[in-house]
Design a protein around this motif. Structure first.
Motif, short mmCIF file in Angstrom:
data_model
loop_
_atom_site.label_atom_id
_atom_site.label_comp_id
_atom_site.label_asym_id
_atom_site.label_seq_id
_atom_site.Cartn_x
_atom_site.Cartn_y
_atom_site.Cartn_z
N GLU A 24 3.73 3.28 21.26
CA GLU A 24 3.46 2.31 20.25
C GLU A 24 4.21 2.40 18.86
N LYS A 25 4.59 1.31 18.03
CA LYS A 25 5.03 1.78 16.71
C LYS A 25 3.80 1.49 15.81
N VAL A 26 3.52 2.40 14.90
CA VAL A 26 2.12 2.52 14.09
C VAL A 26 2.49 2.60 12.74
N LEU A 27 1.68 1.67 11.87
CA LEU A 27 1.73 1.89 10.52
C LEU A 27 0.55 2.35 10.16
N VAL A 28 0.06 3.47 9.26
CA VAL A 28 -1.29 3.77 8.82
C VAL A 28 -1.33 3.04 7.35
N ILE A 29 -2.12 2.24 6.88
CA ILE A 29 -2.05 1.90 5.55
C ILE A 29 -3.48 2.65 4.87
N ASP A 30 -3.00 3.32 3.94
CA ASP A 30 -4.00 4.37 3.36
C ASP A 30 -4.63 3.56 2.28
N LEU A 31 -5.96 2.97 2.52
CA LEU A 31 -6.69 2.27 1.36
C LEU A 31 -7.72 3.10 0.60
N ASP A 32 -7.60 4.08 1.10
CA ASP A 32 -8.74 5.18 0.27
C ASP A 32 -8.03 5.82 -1.02
N PRO A 33 -8.75 5.92 -2.07
CA PRO A 33 -8.16 6.42 -3.30
C PRO A 33 -7.86 8.05 -3.19
N GLN A 34 -8.69 8.48 -2.22
CA GLN A 34 -8.55 9.98 -2.09
C GLN A 34 -7.43 10.25 -1.59
N GLY A 35 -6.65 9.23 -0.71
CA GLY A 35 -5.45 9.54 -0.20
C GLY A 35 -5.17 10.40 0.70
N ASN A 36 -6.44 10.96 1.53
CA ASN A 36 -6.24 11.93 2.55
C ASN A 36 -5.53 11.67 3.76
N ALA A 37 -5.32 10.46 4.13
CA ALA A 37 -4.58 10.21 5.13
C ALA A 37 -3.02 10.41 5.03
N SER A 38 -2.70 10.00 3.73
CA SER A 38 -1.40 10.25 3.06
C SER A 38 -1.06 11.76 3.33
N CYS A 94 4.60 -4.95 -5.66
CA CYS A 94 5.56 -4.61 -4.79
C CYS A 94 4.89 -5.02 -3.66
N SER A 95 6.05 -5.24 -2.66
CA SER A 95 5.67 -5.90 -1.40
C SER A 95 5.28 -4.61 -0.36
N LEU A 96 4.53 -4.69 0.86
CA LEU A 96 4.28 -3.67 1.56
C LEU A 96 5.38 -2.95 2.21
N ASP A 97 6.33 -3.58 2.69
CA ASP A 97 7.62 -2.96 3.09
C ASP A 97 8.27 -1.83 2.00
N GLU A 98 8.11 -2.21 0.62
CA GLU A 98 8.70 -1.38 -0.11
C GLU A 98 7.91 -0.01 -0.35
N ALA A 99 6.45 -0.05 0.11
CA ALA A 99 5.72 1.10 -0.10
C ALA A 99 5.70 1.96 1.05
N ILE A 100 6.14 1.50 2.31
CA ILE A 100 6.10 2.33 3.39
C ILE A 100 7.28 3.49 3.33
N LYS A 101 6.43 4.52 3.90
CA LYS A 101 7.08 5.79 4.19
C LYS A 101 7.03 6.26 5.54
N GLU A 102 8.24 6.88 5.86
CA GLU A 102 8.20 7.67 7.28
C GLU A 102 7.59 8.81 7.18
N THR A 103 6.97 8.94 8.41
CA THR A 103 6.26 10.47 8.74
C THR A 103 7.03 11.52 9.57
N TRP A 109 4.62 5.57 10.69
CA TRP A 109 4.90 5.29 9.11
C TRP A 109 3.49 5.14 8.26
N VAL A 110 3.58 5.24 7.28
CA VAL A 110 2.26 5.14 6.34
C VAL A 110 2.63 4.50 5.05
#
Length: 274
Positions: A38-52, A74-83, A89-90
């Protein structure tokens, strides 16, 4: 609001209790889904940022984050980073998210910011190129506006539940919130499943909790149970999912089974819908 597009499938990982394995599940389920194609995007909505952090994105390297996305900067695609994980992606988070609720409290669309961002993503050139099939949203350990945004944007909710004495306490509050969101904000929201985490086979209480939760929630509980596992606990300090840190450990193998089970449930849902 319009119907949610079927692709990508958006799953919110939510539980207002902290320390139940929510972020660990987001990281390792995302990695396991990516490992089976699968091609997966994790969106981290926790201010602690532990998933990131657990996916190897250092705080100094985050740049644009989910705060800027939800604030409309900004748009979501601008914030996405490779892992370092192929096909994973996250969209990282920062502590700035702590102030977001106050900033957007008076906006009419405050509960739909994430949904709008994901819809925008599906029309972006990045989505045309990468074609995410799953989006996993790691929610903060509270039923605040960030969690409401996740539930408004999701097709389904996945609930990690720790094998401890008070496991079922608080679940009714979460289910009530899901019902309220379904009625007011997102008619399509369903419970995808409940995953039991931190299971200790040497502990009679763990087995009793599993039995109680299965009796109470029935088929909503996944067959796969995630064991308490030292390797899973160690992995985030190396900025790696457990599956990269130690693929053969019991925890990694459990997350691979959970990923397969989730995909099977998705197939069944599509069959019913058809």
């Amino acid at each position: 609001m319009s119907m949610l597009p079927d692709n990508p499938r958006v799953l919110a990982l939510a539980n207002q209790k902290g320390g139940v394995g929510k972020t660990t599940t987001a990281i390792n389920l995302g990695t396991a889904l990516a490992a089976i194609g699968e091609k997966v995007l994790v969106i981290d909505l926790d201010p602690q940022g532990n998933a990131s952090t657990g996916l190897g994105i250092e705080r100094r390297d985050r740049g644009l984050s989910t705060y800027e996305v939800l604030a409309g900067d900004c748009s979501l695609d601008e914030a996405i980073k490779e892992t370092s994980v192929p096909r994973l992606w996250v969209a990282p988070s920062t502590m700035d998210l702590l102030g977001l609720e106050l900033e957007i409290a008076s906006s009419a669309d405050r509960a739909f910011r994430l949904r709008q961002a994901i819809e925008g993503l599906t029309h972006s050139s990045l989505y045309q190129e990468l074609g995410f099939t799953y989006v996993l949203v790691d929610c903060p350990p509270s039923l605040n506006l960030l969690t409401i945004n996740a539930l408004s944007a999701a097709h389904s909710i996945l609930v990690p539940l720790q094998c401890e004495f008070f496991a079922l306490e608080g679940l009714s509050q979460l289910l009530s919130t899901v019902e309220q969101v379904r009625n007011a904000l997102n008619r399509e929201l369903t419970i995808h499943g409940i995953v039991l985490t931190m299971y200790d086979s040497r502990n009679n209480l763990s087995a009793q909790v599993v039995a109680d939760v299965r009796e109470t929630m029935g088929d909503a509980v996944y067959e796969t149970v995630i064991p308490r596992n030292v390797r899973i606990s160690e992995a985030p300090s190396y900025g790696k999912p457990a599956l990269l840190y130690d693929l053969k450990c019991a925890g990694s193998q459990a997350y691979l089974r959970l990923a397969s089970e989730i995909i099977q449930r998705e197939r069944n849902l599509r069959r019913v819908a058809a």
